[in-house]
Design an enzyme around this catalytic site. Structure first.
Site, PDB file in Angstrom:
ATOM      1  N   GLY A   1       1.560   1.896   3.562  1.00  0.00           N
ATOM      2  CA  GLY A   1       0.948   1.874   2.250  1.00  0.00           C
ATOM      3  C   GLY A   1      -0.205   2.836   2.160  1.00  0.00           C
ATOM      4  N   PRO A   2      -0.730   3.047   0.965  1.00  0.00           N
ATOM      5  CA  PRO A   2      -1.849   3.988   0.783  1.00  0.00           C
ATOM      6  C   PRO A   2      -3.109   3.500   1.458  1.00  0.00           C
ATOM      7  CG  PRO A   2      -1.393   2.780  -1.244  1.00  0.00           C
ATOM      8  CD  PRO A   2      -0.298   2.434  -0.296  1.00  0.00           C
TER       9      PRO A   2
ATOM     10  N   GLY B   1      -5.836  -2.595   2.982  1.00  0.00           N
ATOM     11  CA  GLY B   1      -6.100  -3.700   3.896  1.00  0.00           C
ATOM     12  C   GLY B   1      -5.123  -3.828   5.038  1.00  0.00           C
ATOM     13  N   LYS B   2      -4.476  -2.721   5.450  1.00  0.00           N
ATOM     14  CA  LYS B   2      -3.492  -2.811   6.524  1.00  0.00           C
ATOM     15  C   LYS B   2      -4.149  -3.185   7.855  1.00  0.00           C
ATOM     16  CE  LYS B   2      -2.109   1.412   5.923  1.00  0.00           C
ATOM     17  NZ  LYS B   2      -2.944   1.758   4.758  1.00  0.00           N
ATOM     18  N   THR B   3      -5.246  -2.502   8.182  1.00  0.00           N
ATOM     19  CA  THR B   3      -5.905  -2.749   9.473  1.00  0.00           C
ATOM     20  C   THR B   3      -6.567  -4.117   9.509  1.00  0.00           C
ATOM     21  OG1 THR B   3      -6.301  -0.372   9.701  1.00  0.00           O
ATOM     22  CG2 THR B   3      -7.587  -1.841  11.105  1.00  0.00           C
TER      23      THR B   3
ATOM     24  N   LYS C   1       3.967   3.623  -9.847  1.00  0.00           N
ATOM     25  CA  LYS C   1       4.073   4.365 -11.103  1.00  0.00           C
ATOM     26  C   LYS C   1       3.833   3.452 -12.296  1.00  0.00           C
ATOM     27  CE  LYS C   1       7.315   7.783  -9.240  1.00  0.00           C
ATOM     28  NZ  LYS C   1       8.683   8.323  -9.317  1.00  0.00           N
TER      29      LYS C   1
ATOM     30  N   SER D   1      11.815  13.041  -9.685  1.00  0.00           N
ATOM     31  CA  SER D   1      11.721  11.935 -10.631  1.00  0.00           C
ATOM     32  C   SER D   1      11.232  12.361 -12.010  1.00  0.00           C
ATOM     33  CB  SER D   1      10.799  10.845 -10.073  1.00  0.00           C
ATOM     34  OG  SER D   1       9.481  11.331  -9.907  1.00  0.00           O
TER      35      SER D   1
END
Length: 803
Positions: free
Chosen positions: A366-367, A371-373, A732, A689
């Site tokens: 994800g960007p 909150g990944k870490t 998007k 797209s």
């Protein structure tokens, strides 16, 4: 020496060459030179019969070696030159063998075999030595004698008497043959010398071979002397150490070295090592006892043993199998992220029902700032496990993962083993942060080393180069994080269970700010809980005007900036409590840094709202198209990539194919130039797209019909007008929602992805799934429909989150 002193060359007369018939005895790999007295033992019947017949006659025979000593003694394998020998003595032994002594008295060349059974016999010619007496020959003989004497001095096998015998041999041919028989030469070299009747040439070749042999012997002697000196030094140290040990034992003391080895042995016995690790530790302990403490090897072995002892081979932390408590911990630390929370609870449920299970290999994609870490830390807290974080960004060396081999100075295990030793547990939550930033260097590819680490079928016996003992990683819960998946090698990506984290909506950011970010910044800046409060409208303004991200990292920085200014006011005693309103945000944070794209004020022909995905979340973009008189040229501007340019050409071709349906002249293309522009020209753009967006803009520009400003669209177009699915729909749609769009046109095949859209966003937007361009035109360019009559296009306030 003057010219008159030199000896004039003089050819020595040799007897005439005569042919005679002699029995021929193959000697295998033994080359017998003339002028030698040679003992032989014969056991084969053919050879015994040959020497018996020869002894009964003239007692003469020819000794001929084989060309290939590994082959059979067949006629083609006989050397062309041998030695004529006379039987001096023959003794028959009780075991049937024959012992004889022969004296060789010249070279012979085999001319023709006249007999093959029961043994070989044939015509042979004498090959006399060619001797030309000269100063050069005398110099060759003296030089060769000097080399031979030095060889005897260094050789462990040649007695000193051999050098004396060589010195007493004056005749050049006999001297050369004597030296050749004494040197350690190969079979081929001996055959070469045996076949050289020219004595001078034979001595030159012998000088070359003797020089090489002397170099080898001198080098061997030098090596032997060094080894002997080192051994003498080591033995001296050993005897002194033993004497010191005996003295200290008499005094009742133990040496520090003995104490250290004993302590290591006790620690090895007390550690819960695996069978392979214990076996390796015992081997290294035995080596350590034999190595002097002053030796560098002593420190290397001791360090290795300490690593073996301190690794958590069987040490683990018990898992918290209370699903309700784990859910509560996850909810306390993170808002939403239901998919990840459900996956962790599923793992705990299987663990609770089945017992021990292998740790899953998860990958959060994800960007930045979502909150990944921090999610990994929450998972570790929910499971009751230790947490390890390893940043992989910029790692280029495979040894960072697998360690260095112990042969290198300063070798250490890889970061995987180092981290496990640090936490003291073999089942931590192990976060491999930024796995998409790994790069291959000349030291190897770290991604290839991770293939074993992240493979549940292999990591139960992970082998670090330094430890060199299999370590079980199957109980470790590995979590990888990445911003993009494209840079991760496919074999590595295939080993991981990928969970994608999209950006947060403004509503979610507001909730996160109220629940997590504001309380944390109040605490970090030393404020009391009631000293600082934010109105929702103020947080919404910070989110909308001062951040441009999919996550909340920049949002927390802006809240922290406000908290620091309030902390100064409180510290100076000017204020005790502060309520931040929307109108106060500019005074705290300054001018608005971002201009967020919003829908145009009115409908306009040739301008269409599109949607784009970026690494920091979604965004909207405007595609502008216009037509001018010309010759059918297409101009594309706005820093468009190759794929986007191809989409524009495909869109134009589709528009040309439906010219009649649009009411355009058949030759309109020949008299018109087209220009497609995407604003924000400094930002590169690419991807398929925007195909339907560019096709709609071209149709609007050519027909003059304005496009509804409240409609945004996305989708790939084909030459037949079909609308194909795209990726990043959630990001998007969230961007379109932020910009005030009311209707979103999406590919029909992406309709299932709408379930990932938050409920509040789905309620505010109207979604129109389409499968063909013909379905888009009526929706984007409605006929004679006023703003108030547009169904489902109700006005909604821009500050919708504050309500």
């Amino acid at each position: 020496m003057t010219a008159t002193d030199e000896k004039a060359p003089r050819e020595v007369e040799q007897p005439a060459i005569t042919s005679s018939s002699l029995p021929i005895l193959p000697t295998g790999d033994t080359v017998v030179f003339p002028s030698m007295v040679f003992p032989m033992v014969l056991r084969e019947d053919r050879a015994i019969e040959l020497v018996s017949d020869a002894a009964a006659g003239e007692r003469r025979m020819a000794l001929v070696p084989l060309l290939n000593p590994e082959g059979e003694p067949v006629p083609d394998n006989l050397a062309p030159v041998g030695s004529a020998a006379t039987i001096l003595r023959l003794v028959r032994a009780p075991d049937g063998s024959v012992h004889l002594i022969v004296g060789c008295n010249g070279r012979v060349r085999v001319v023709e075999l006249t007999q093959t059974e029961p043994y070989y016999a044939g015509l042979v010619d004498d090959v006399p030595d060619t001797v030309v007496e000269s100063t050069e020959l005398e110099a060759l003989q003296r030089n060769l004698l000097s080399l031979f004497q030095r060889i005897v001095a260094h050789s462990p096998t040649l007695p000193e008497e051999v050098a004396g015998a060589a010195a007493q041999t004056a005749e050049p041919g006999r001297f050369a043959d004597f030296v050749a028989s004494a040197l350690d030469l190969s079979h081929e070299q001996k055959l070469e010398l045996l076949g050289m009747p020219d004595v001078a040439a034979r001595m030159r070749r012998l000088t070359e071979l003797a020089t090489k042999e002397l170099e080898v012997l001198e080098l061997g002697s030098e090596i032997q002397n060094r080894i002997r000196a080192e051994m003498d030094k080591g033995q001296r140290e050993y005897f002194l150490r033993e004497q010191l040990k005996q003295i200290q034992e008499e005094l009742g003391n133990i040496t520090g070295e003995e104490s250290e080895i004993g302590e290591l042995r006790r620690r090895v016995e007390g550690a819960s090592l695996t069978e392979a690790a214990r076996k390796e530790a015992d081997v290294e302990l035995d080596r350590l006892e034999r190595v002097p403490a002053a030796s560098p090897e002593y420190g290397i072995i001791r360090t290795y043993l300490e690593w073996l002892i301190e690794l958590p081979w069987s040490t683990s932390t018990p898992d918290n199998l209370d699903l309700e408590a784990a859910r509560q911990v996850l909810d306390e630390d993170h808002y939403d992220l239901e998919k990840i929370k459900e996956r962790i609870l599923e793992y705990l449920a299987v663990h609770k029902l089945r017992g021990e299970v292998k740790g899953p290999i998860l990958a959060f994609s994800g960007p930045p700032g979502v909150g990944k870490t921090s999610l990994g830390q929450s998972i570790a807290r929910a499971l009751g496990r230790e947490f390890v974080r390893l940043s992989l960004g910029g790692i280029r060396d495979e040894a960072e993962i697998r360690g260095h081999r112990r042969t290198y100075i300063g070798a250490m295990p890889g970061r995987i083993i180092q981290s496990l030793r640090r936490v003291g547990s073999n089942n931590p939550v192990f976060m491999l942060d930024e796995i998409d930033k790994i790069t291959a260097g000349f030291q190897g590819d770290p991604a290839a080393a991770l293939l074993e680490v992240l493979d549940p079928a292999q990591n139960s016996s992970f082998s670090d180069h330094y430890i060199d003992v299999p370590f079980d990683l199957s109980r470790v819960l590995f979590i990888a994080t990445a911003n993009v998946l494209d840079t991760i090698p496919p074999p590595l990506r295939d080993r991981m269970e990928i969970i994608e984290l999209s950006g947060y909506t403004e509503h979610e950011k507001l909730h996160i700010a109220r629940r997590y970010l504001v309380p944390r910044q109040i605490e970090e800046n030393g404020l009391a809980e009631k000293s600082l409060r934010f109105e929702d409208e103020a947080l919404v303004r910070i989110i909308a005007d001062y951040t441009r991200e999919a996550g909340v990292r920049s949002l927390e920085r802006q809240i922290g900036a406000v908290a620091r200014k309030v902390a100064r006011e409180v510290a100076e005693g000017r204020r005790k409590r502060v309520l931040v309103r929307a109108k106060d945000v500019v005074s705290y944070l300054g001018p608005v840094p971002f201009r967020r794209e919003v829908v145009e004020e009115g409908d306009e022909a040739g301008v269409v709202t599109g949607m784009a995905w970026t690494p920091v979340g979604g965004d909207i973009l405007f595609v502008e198209a216009t037509s001018t008189p010309g010759r059918g040229n297409l101009t594309l501007t706005g820093q468009l990539g190759e794929v986007m340019q191809e989409s524009a050409r495909a869109a134009l071709t589709y528009v040309r194919s439906i010219a009649a349906e649009l009411g355009l002249p058949a030759d309109f293309y020949e008299k018109t130039d087209f220009h497609v522009h995407v604003p924000a020209g400094s930002i590169p753009k690419d991807g398929p797209s925007a195909g339907v967006t560019m096709a709609t803009a071209l149709i609007s520009a050519l027909t003059g019909k304005p496009v509804d400003k409240d409609v945004a669209m996305t989708g790939e177009i084909t030459l037949r007008g079909r609308v194909l699915p795209i990726g990043g729909l959630k990001d998007k749609v969230l961007a379109a929602h932020r910009a005030g769009v009311r209707t979103v046109i999406i590919p029909r095949e992406n309709e299932a992805d709408l379930r990932a859209i938050p409920d509040d966003v789905r309620e505010d937007l109207r979604f129109v799934p389409v499968g063909h361009m013909r379905d888009i035109v009526p929706e984007a360019m409605p006929e004679n429909e006023s703003e108030a009559e547009k169904p489902g296009r109700r006005k909604r306030p821009r500050q919708r989150l504050a309500s």
